[in-house]
Scaffold this motif. Structure first.
Motif, PDB file in Angstrom:
ATOM      1  N   GLY A  24       0.875  -1.439  -0.040  1.00 15.20           N
ATOM      2  CA  GLY A  24      -0.098   0.166   0.049  1.00 15.20           C
ATOM      3  C   GLY A  24       0.904   1.323   0.005  1.00 15.20           C
ATOM      4  N   ILE A  25       0.180   2.410  -0.136  1.00 10.87           N
ATOM      5  CA  ILE A  25       1.060   3.943  -0.205  1.00 10.87           C
ATOM      6  C   ILE A  25       0.232   4.479   1.022  1.00 10.87           C
ATOM      7  N   ILE A  26       1.200   5.221   1.379  1.00 11.77           N
ATOM      8  CA  ILE A  26       1.024   6.153   2.547  1.00 11.77           C
ATOM      9  C   ILE A  26       1.502   7.479   1.846  1.00 11.77           C
ATOM     10  N   LYS A  27       0.788   8.624   1.846  1.00  9.01           N
ATOM     11  CA  LYS A  27       1.157   9.978   1.395  1.00  9.01           C
ATOM     12  C   LYS A  27       0.786  11.322   2.295  1.00  9.01           C
ATOM     13  N   VAL A  28       2.073  11.955   2.637  1.00  8.42           N
ATOM     14  CA  VAL A  28       1.744  13.025   3.333  1.00  8.42           C
ATOM     15  C   VAL A  28       2.128  14.217   2.454  1.00  8.42           C
ATOM     16  N   GLU A  29       1.176  15.020   1.987  1.00  6.68           N
ATOM     17  CA  GLU A  29       1.277  16.055   1.098  1.00  6.68           C
ATOM     18  C   GLU A  29       1.165  17.522   1.605  1.00  6.68           C
ATOM     19  N   GLY A  72      16.452  32.666   4.621  1.00 11.87           N
ATOM     20  CA  GLY A  72      15.393  31.743   4.654  1.00 11.87           C
ATOM     21  C   GLY A  72      14.204  31.876   3.675  1.00 11.87           C
ATOM     22  N   SER A  73      13.669  30.741   3.321  1.00 15.19           N
ATOM     23  CA  SER A  73      12.557  30.682   2.222  1.00 15.19           C
ATOM     24  C   SER A  73      11.413  29.619   2.892  1.00 15.19           C
ATOM     25  N   ASP A  74      10.368  30.017   1.991  1.00  8.00           N
ATOM     26  CA  ASP A  74       9.182  28.800   2.123  1.00  8.00           C
ATOM     27  C   ASP A  74       9.536  27.696   1.281  1.00  8.00           C
ATOM     28  N   TYR A  75       8.856  26.386   2.059  1.00  5.43           N
ATOM     29  CA  TYR A  75       9.143  25.079   1.065  1.00  5.43           C
ATOM     30  C   TYR A  75       7.978  24.432   1.195  1.00  5.43           C
ATOM     31  N   LEU A  76       7.785  23.553   0.400  1.00  5.45           N
ATOM     32  CA  LEU A  76       6.698  22.434   0.351  1.00  5.45           C
ATOM     33  C   LEU A  76       7.533  21.205   0.192  1.00  5.45           C
ATOM     34  N   VAL A  77       6.947  20.157   1.117  1.00  8.43           N
ATOM     35  CA  VAL A  77       7.522  18.750   1.090  1.00  8.43           C
ATOM     36  C   VAL A  77       6.433  17.797   0.825  1.00  8.43           C
ATOM     37  N   ASP A  78       6.353  16.934  -0.059  1.00  5.06           N
ATOM     38  CA  ASP A  78       5.287  15.789  -0.160  1.00  5.06           C
ATOM     39  C   ASP A  78       6.282  14.471  -0.017  1.00  5.06           C
ATOM     40  N   LEU A  79       5.652  13.390   0.428  1.00 11.18           N
ATOM     41  CA  LEU A  79       6.317  12.313   0.896  1.00 11.18           C
ATOM     42  C   LEU A  79       5.448  11.033   0.327  1.00 11.18           C
ATOM     43  N   GLU A  80       5.835  10.271  -0.110  1.00 13.15           N
ATOM     44  CA  GLU A  80       5.048   8.988  -0.395  1.00 13.15           C
ATOM     45  C   GLU A  80       5.948   7.664  -0.059  1.00 13.15           C
ATOM     46  N   VAL A  81       5.280   6.839   0.857  1.00 11.18           N
ATOM     47  CA  VAL A  81       6.083   5.604   1.147  1.00 11.18           C
ATOM     48  C   VAL A  81       4.951   4.317   0.824  1.00 11.18           C
ATOM     49  N   GLU A  82       5.778   3.396   0.368  1.00 10.83           N
ATOM     50  CA  GLU A  82       5.186   2.047   0.030  1.00 10.83           C
ATOM     51  C   GLU A  82       5.328   1.233   1.296  1.00 10.83           C
ATOM     52  N   ALA A  83       4.433   0.298   1.806  1.00  8.83           N
ATOM     53  CA  ALA A  83       4.592  -0.642   2.935  1.00  8.83           C
ATOM     54  C   ALA A  83       3.480  -1.514   2.879  1.00  8.83           C
ATOM     55  N   ASN A  84       3.615  -2.701   3.472  1.00  9.72           N
ATOM     56  CA  ASN A  84       2.734  -3.550   3.746  1.00  9.72           C
ATOM     57  C   ASN A  84       1.438  -3.252   4.529  1.00  9.72           C
ATOM     58  N   LEU A  85       0.377  -2.632   4.295  1.00 11.92           N
ATOM     59  CA  LEU A  85      -0.788  -2.094   4.912  1.00 11.92           C
ATOM     60  C   LEU A  85      -1.800  -3.271   5.150  1.00 11.92           C
ATOM     61  N   LYS A 109      16.030   3.995   7.926  1.00 11.93           N
ATOM     62  CA  LYS A 109      16.563   3.657   9.290  1.00 11.93           C
ATOM     63  C   LYS A 109      15.608   3.414  10.548  1.00 11.93           C
ATOM     64  N   GLU A 110      14.752   4.233  10.535  1.00 15.02           N
ATOM     65  CA  GLU A 110      13.880   4.329  11.759  1.00 15.02           C
ATOM     66  C   GLU A 110      12.342   3.580  11.741  1.00 15.02           C
ATOM     67  N   ASP A 111      12.035   3.241  10.496  1.00 13.14           N
ATOM     68  CA  ASP A 111      10.990   2.277  10.242  1.00 13.14           C
ATOM     69  C   ASP A 111      10.982   1.255   9.105  1.00 13.14           C
ATOM     70  N   VAL A 112      11.210   0.158   9.789  1.00 12.04           N
ATOM     71  CA  VAL A 112      11.510  -0.947   9.003  1.00 12.04           C
ATOM     72  C   VAL A 112      10.067  -1.659   8.199  1.00 12.04           C
ATOM     73  N   LEU A 113       9.010  -0.920   8.448  1.00  7.77           N
ATOM     74  CA  LEU A 113       7.861  -1.192   7.612  1.00  7.77           C
ATOM     75  C   LEU A 113       7.947  -0.693   6.017  1.00  7.77           C
ATOM     76  N   VAL A 114       8.630   0.377   5.973  1.00 10.04           N
ATOM     77  CA  VAL A 114       8.951   1.009   4.672  1.00 10.04           C
ATOM     78  C   VAL A 114       9.796   0.220   3.756  1.00 10.04           C
ATOM     79  N   ASN A 115       8.958   0.160   2.487  1.00 12.32           N
ATOM     80  CA  ASN A 115       9.929  -0.771   1.604  1.00 12.32           C
ATOM     81  C   ASN A 115      10.529   0.498   0.383  1.00 12.32           C
ATOM     82  N   LYS A 116       9.764   1.303   0.283  1.00 11.46           N
ATOM     83  CA  LYS A 116      10.257   2.214  -0.796  1.00 11.46           C
ATOM     84  C   LYS A 116       9.495   3.711  -0.505  1.00 11.46           C
ATOM     85  N   ALA A 117      10.392   4.711  -0.849  1.00 15.53           N
ATOM     86  CA  ALA A 117       9.960   6.111  -0.358  1.00 15.53           C
ATOM     87  C   ALA A 117      10.333   6.999  -1.581  1.00 15.53           C
TER      88      ALA A 117
END
Length: 120
Positions: free
Chosen positions: A2-7, A25-38, A84-92
């Motif tokens: 499955g996929i979890i997205k934080v947008e 400094g500046s303003d930034y946007l970060v999006d993150l998508e991880v694949e894991a067994n859900l 390093k900190e989450d063994v459930l994540v297979n791809k990010a």
């Protein structure tokens, strides 16, 4: 799988090669998508059986708070910590965008995209 997205994680940070960027400094946007067994968490309904998006947001915020010259460096740090900190994540995949970059034109944002997979 499955996929979890934080947008659209909105942040203010001090990244860039220009002295002014790291000072002002500046303003930034970060999006993150991880694949894991859900599948397990879908059955158990337990947070401990899934990738916690609060945890993902925390990693992004902590790594973005460390000034770097390049967005690529920040992206790599984010990916490295997730594996390093989450063994459930297979791809990010992480998207790091600088809003209104100082590049001598009317540019909304510049974005780097980086993907990594867990080493087997």
């Amino acid at each position: 799988m499955g996929i979890i997205k934080v947008e659209n994680i909105r942040l203010f940070a001090h990244h860039g090669c220009l002295k002014e960027e790291t000072q002002i400094g500046s303003d930034y946007l970060v999006d993150l998508e991880v694949e894991a067994n859900l599948q397990t968490s879908a059955k158990t309904d337990k947070l401990s059986d899934t990738v916690d998006y609060v945890f993902l947001n925390k990693i992004v915020r902590e790594e973005m708070s460390k000034p770097s010259y390049l967005l690529e460096t920040v992206g790599k740090r984010i990916l490295k910590r997730i594996f390093k900190e989450d063994v459930l994540v297979n791809k990010a995949t992480v998207w790091v965008s600088k809003l209104n970059p100082p590049i001598g034109g009317d540019v909304e944002k510049v974005t780097i995209i980086m993907t990594d997979e867990r080493k087997k």
